[in-house]
Design a protein around this motif. Structure first.
Motif, PDB file in Angstrom:
ATOM      1  N   LYS A  87       0.834  -1.207   0.000  1.00 18.87           N
ATOM      2  CA  LYS A  87       0.000   0.000   0.000  1.00 18.87           C
ATOM      3  C   LYS A  87       0.866   1.253   0.000  1.00 18.87           C
ATOM      4  O   LYS A  87       0.588   2.213  -0.729  1.00 18.87           O
ATOM      5  CB  LYS A  87      -0.926   0.004   1.219  1.00 18.87           C
ATOM      6  CG  LYS A  87      -1.857   1.194   1.265  1.00 18.87           C
ATOM      7  CD  LYS A  87      -2.811   1.103   2.433  1.00 18.87           C
ATOM      8  CE  LYS A  87      -3.778   2.267   2.407  1.00 18.87           C
ATOM      9  NZ  LYS A  87      -4.814   2.139   3.434  1.00 18.87           N
ATOM     10  N   GLN A  88       1.915   1.262   0.806  1.00 22.94           N
ATOM     11  CA  GLN A  88       2.809   2.421   0.839  1.00 22.94           C
ATOM     12  C   GLN A  88       3.507   2.630  -0.506  1.00 22.94           C
ATOM     13  O   GLN A  88       3.695   3.760  -0.942  1.00 22.94           O
ATOM     14  CB  GLN A  88       3.854   2.254   1.949  1.00 22.94           C
ATOM     15  CG  GLN A  88       3.257   2.353   3.330  1.00 22.94           C
ATOM     16  CD  GLN A  88       4.237   1.954   4.411  1.00 22.94           C
ATOM     17  OE1 GLN A  88       5.066   1.052   4.240  1.00 22.94           O
ATOM     18  NE2 GLN A  88       4.149   2.628   5.558  1.00 22.94           N
ATOM     19  N   ARG A  89       3.866   1.532  -1.182  1.00 23.82           N
ATOM     20  CA  ARG A  89       4.512   1.664  -2.494  1.00 23.82           C
ATOM     21  C   ARG A  89       3.549   2.189  -3.541  1.00 23.82           C
ATOM     22  O   ARG A  89       3.929   2.999  -4.386  1.00 23.82           O
ATOM     23  CB  ARG A  89       5.124   0.330  -2.919  1.00 23.82           C
ATOM     24  CG  ARG A  89       6.312  -0.070  -2.046  1.00 23.82           C
ATOM     25  CD  ARG A  89       7.134  -1.182  -2.645  1.00 23.82           C
ATOM     26  NE  ARG A  89       6.410  -2.383  -3.010  1.00 23.82           N
ATOM     27  CZ  ARG A  89       6.114  -3.395  -2.197  1.00 23.82           C
ATOM     28  NH1 ARG A  89       6.465  -3.352  -0.917  1.00 23.82           N
ATOM     29  NH2 ARG A  89       5.477  -4.457  -2.655  1.00 23.82           N
ATOM     30  N   VAL A  90       2.296   1.758  -3.494  1.00 21.65           N
ATOM     31  CA  VAL A  90       1.285   2.284  -4.421  1.00 21.65           C
ATOM     32  C   VAL A  90       1.147   3.786  -4.218  1.00 21.65           C
ATOM     33  O   VAL A  90       1.156   4.559  -5.184  1.00 21.65           O
ATOM     34  CB  VAL A  90      -0.076   1.579  -4.221  1.00 21.65           C
ATOM     35  CG1 VAL A  90      -1.186   2.329  -4.936  1.00 21.65           C
ATOM     36  CG2 VAL A  90      -0.005   0.145  -4.703  1.00 21.65           C
ATOM     37  N   ASN A  91       1.040   4.214  -2.970  1.00 25.31           N
ATOM     38  CA  ASN A  91       0.884   5.643  -2.674  1.00 25.31           C
ATOM     39  C   ASN A  91       2.115   6.445  -3.083  1.00 25.31           C
ATOM     40  O   ASN A  91       1.996   7.539  -3.640  1.00 25.31           O
ATOM     41  CB  ASN A  91       0.577   5.849  -1.190  1.00 25.31           C
ATOM     42  CG  ASN A  91      -0.800   5.350  -0.812  1.00 25.31           C
ATOM     43  OD1 ASN A  91      -1.690   5.266  -1.655  1.00 25.31           O
ATOM     44  ND2 ASN A  91      -0.970   4.992   0.437  1.00 25.31           N
ATOM     45  N   LEU A  92       3.306   5.902  -2.833  1.00 24.83           N
ATOM     46  CA  LEU A  92       4.535   6.584  -3.215  1.00 24.83           C
ATOM     47  C   LEU A  92       4.651   6.693  -4.735  1.00 24.83           C
ATOM     48  O   LEU A  92       5.000   7.752  -5.260  1.00 24.83           O
ATOM     49  CB  LEU A  92       5.751   5.853  -2.643  1.00 24.83           C
ATOM     50  CG  LEU A  92       7.115   6.448  -2.967  1.00 24.83           C
ATOM     51  CD1 LEU A  92       7.212   7.901  -2.496  1.00 24.83           C
ATOM     52  CD2 LEU A  92       8.205   5.603  -2.323  1.00 24.83           C
ATOM     53  N   ALA A  93       4.325   5.626  -5.437  1.00 23.35           N
ATOM     54  CA  ALA A  93       4.370   5.660  -6.908  1.00 23.35           C
ATOM     55  C   ALA A  93       3.398   6.706  -7.441  1.00 23.35           C
ATOM     56  O   ALA A  93       3.722   7.462  -8.370  1.00 23.35           O
ATOM     57  CB  ALA A  93       4.038   4.281  -7.477  1.00 23.35           C
ATOM     58  N   ARG A  94       2.228   6.798  -6.849  1.00 21.53           N
ATOM     59  CA  ARG A  94       1.228   7.785  -7.262  1.00 21.53           C
ATOM     60  C   ARG A  94       1.744   9.210  -7.043  1.00 21.53           C
ATOM     61  O   ARG A  94       1.628  10.075  -7.909  1.00 21.53           O
ATOM     62  CB  ARG A  94      -0.073   7.556  -6.488  1.00 21.53           C
ATOM     63  CG  ARG A  94      -1.221   8.446  -6.935  1.00 21.53           C
ATOM     64  CD  ARG A  94      -2.512   8.142  -6.183  1.00 21.53           C
ATOM     65  NE  ARG A  94      -2.921   6.760  -6.399  1.00 21.53           N
ATOM     66  CZ  ARG A  94      -3.151   5.874  -5.414  1.00 21.53           C
ATOM     67  NH1 ARG A  94      -3.036   6.214  -4.153  1.00 21.53           N
ATOM     68  NH2 ARG A  94      -3.525   4.648  -5.700  1.00 21.53           N
ATOM     69  N   ARG A  95       2.337   9.445  -5.873  1.00 17.14           N
ATOM     70  CA  ARG A  95       2.885  10.784  -5.582  1.00 17.14           C
ATOM     71  C   ARG A  95       4.020  11.140  -6.541  1.00 17.14           C
ATOM     72  O   ARG A  95       4.111  12.283  -7.008  1.00 17.14           O
ATOM     73  CB  ARG A  95       3.381  10.856  -4.135  1.00 17.14           C
ATOM     74  CG  ARG A  95       2.266  10.915  -3.114  1.00 17.14           C
ATOM     75  CD  ARG A  95       2.746  11.294  -1.729  1.00 17.14           C
ATOM     76  NE  ARG A  95       3.862  10.518  -1.229  1.00 17.14           N
ATOM     77  CZ  ARG A  95       3.765   9.388  -0.532  1.00 17.14           C
ATOM     78  NH1 ARG A  95       2.567   8.890  -0.252  1.00 17.14           N
ATOM     79  NH2 ARG A  95       4.839   8.769  -0.095  1.00 17.14           N
ATOM     80  N   ARG A  96       4.863  10.175  -6.853  1.00 19.79           N
ATOM     81  CA  ARG A  96       5.966  10.442  -7.782  1.00 19.79           C
ATOM     82  C   ARG A  96       5.448  10.755  -9.189  1.00 19.79           C
ATOM     83  O   ARG A  96       5.980  11.632  -9.855  1.00 19.79           O
ATOM     84  CB  ARG A  96       6.932   9.260  -7.832  1.00 19.79           C
ATOM     85  CG  ARG A  96       7.806   9.166  -6.601  1.00 19.79           C
ATOM     86  CD  ARG A  96       8.816   8.065  -6.733  1.00 19.79           C
ATOM     87  NE  ARG A  96       9.708   8.018  -5.580  1.00 19.79           N
ATOM     88  CZ  ARG A  96      10.751   7.204  -5.482  1.00 19.79           C
ATOM     89  NH1 ARG A  96      11.045   6.377  -6.473  1.00 19.79           N
ATOM     90  NH2 ARG A  96      11.494   7.218  -4.406  1.00 19.79           N
ATOM     91  N   ARG A  97       4.419  10.021  -9.628  1.00 22.67           N
ATOM     92  CA  ARG A  97       3.824  10.305 -10.956  1.00 22.67           C
ATOM     93  C   ARG A  97       3.237  11.706 -11.003  1.00 22.67           C
ATOM     94  O   ARG A  97       3.418  12.433 -11.965  1.00 22.67           O
ATOM     95  CB  ARG A  97       2.744   9.269 -11.291  1.00 22.67           C
ATOM     96  CG  ARG A  97       3.275   7.971 -11.830  1.00 22.67           C
ATOM     97  CD  ARG A  97       2.174   7.098 -12.419  1.00 22.67           C
ATOM     98  NE  ARG A  97       1.053   6.855 -11.520  1.00 22.67           N
ATOM     99  CZ  ARG A  97       1.004   5.875 -10.636  1.00 22.67           C
ATOM    100  NH1 ARG A  97       1.999   5.035 -10.495  1.00 22.67           N
ATOM    101  NH2 ARG A  97      -0.058   5.733  -9.854  1.00 22.67           N
ATOM    102  N   LYS A  98       2.530  12.098  -9.940  1.00 25.26           N
ATOM    103  CA  LYS A  98       1.944  13.439  -9.882  1.00 25.26           C
ATOM    104  C   LYS A  98       3.026  14.499  -9.884  1.00 25.26           C
ATOM    105  O   LYS A  98       2.890  15.543 -10.551  1.00 25.26           O
ATOM    106  CB  LYS A  98       1.057  13.579  -8.637  1.00 25.26           C
ATOM    107  CG  LYS A  98      -0.253  12.874  -8.753  1.00 25.26           C
ATOM    108  CD  LYS A  98      -1.090  13.070  -7.498  1.00 25.26           C
ATOM    109  CE  LYS A  98      -2.412  12.325  -7.588  1.00 25.26           C
ATOM    110  NZ  LYS A  98      -3.217  12.483  -6.372  1.00 25.26           N
ATOM    111  N   ALA A  99       4.113  14.268  -9.162  1.00 26.27           N
ATOM    112  CA  ALA A  99       5.216  15.241  -9.118  1.00 26.27           C
ATOM    113  C   ALA A  99       5.864  15.382 -10.481  1.00 26.27           C
ATOM    114  O   ALA A  99       6.199  16.499 -10.917  1.00 26.27           O
ATOM    115  CB  ALA A  99       6.245  14.827  -8.069  1.00 26.27           C
ATOM    116  N   ARG A 100       6.059  14.265 -11.190  1.00 26.86           N
ATOM    117  CA  ARG A 100       6.643  14.329 -12.530  1.00 26.86           C
ATOM    118  C   ARG A 100       5.719  15.060 -13.500  1.00 26.86           C
ATOM    119  O   ARG A 100       6.168  15.843 -14.331  1.00 26.86           O
ATOM    120  CB  ARG A 100       6.938  12.927 -13.069  1.00 26.86           C
ATOM    121  CG  ARG A 100       8.208  12.315 -12.527  1.00 26.86           C
ATOM    122  CD  ARG A 100       8.606  11.071 -13.297  1.00 26.86           C
ATOM    123  NE  ARG A 100       7.583  10.055 -13.364  1.00 26.86           N
ATOM    124  CZ  ARG A 100       7.454   9.047 -12.528  1.00 26.86           C
ATOM    125  NH1 ARG A 100       8.309   8.911 -11.525  1.00 26.86           N
ATOM    126  NH2 ARG A 100       6.494   8.151 -12.670  1.00 26.86           N
TER     127      ARG A 100
END
Length: 87
Positions: free
Chosen positions: A71-84
């Protein structure tokens, strides 16, 4: 440390793999795995590898990797995509 392609050889979890795949209700194993990740010299590489190779929803991901739950990796991946996307 070995070269990047063999980073797993330097992982603190090398001989403790079972604890890294706890049942969802096993908070003790999750905490133990995260403690091992906390002292791991390749934790960042492990997490980056997980984020680069895992796709899909939380249910398609397994284990503690880079000190993070699925779950933490899904959330982190989502935040990184939004930042990019915002950059």
């Amino acid at each position: 440390m070995t070269n990047t392609s063999n980073w797993r050889d330097d992982a603190a979890c090398l001989n403790h793999t079972a604890v890294f795949f706890p049942r969802k209700d096993n908070e003790a194993d999750t905490a133990t795995a995260k403690k091992i990740c906390g002292i791991c010299p390749v934790r960042t590489i492990c997490l980056d590898d997980a984020l680069a190779t895992e796709v899909g929803a939380e249910e398609s991901r397994a284990g503690i990797r880079g000190g993070k739950t699925p779950k933490q990796r899904v959330n982190l991946a989502r935040r990184r995509r939004k930042a990019r996307a915002a950059a």
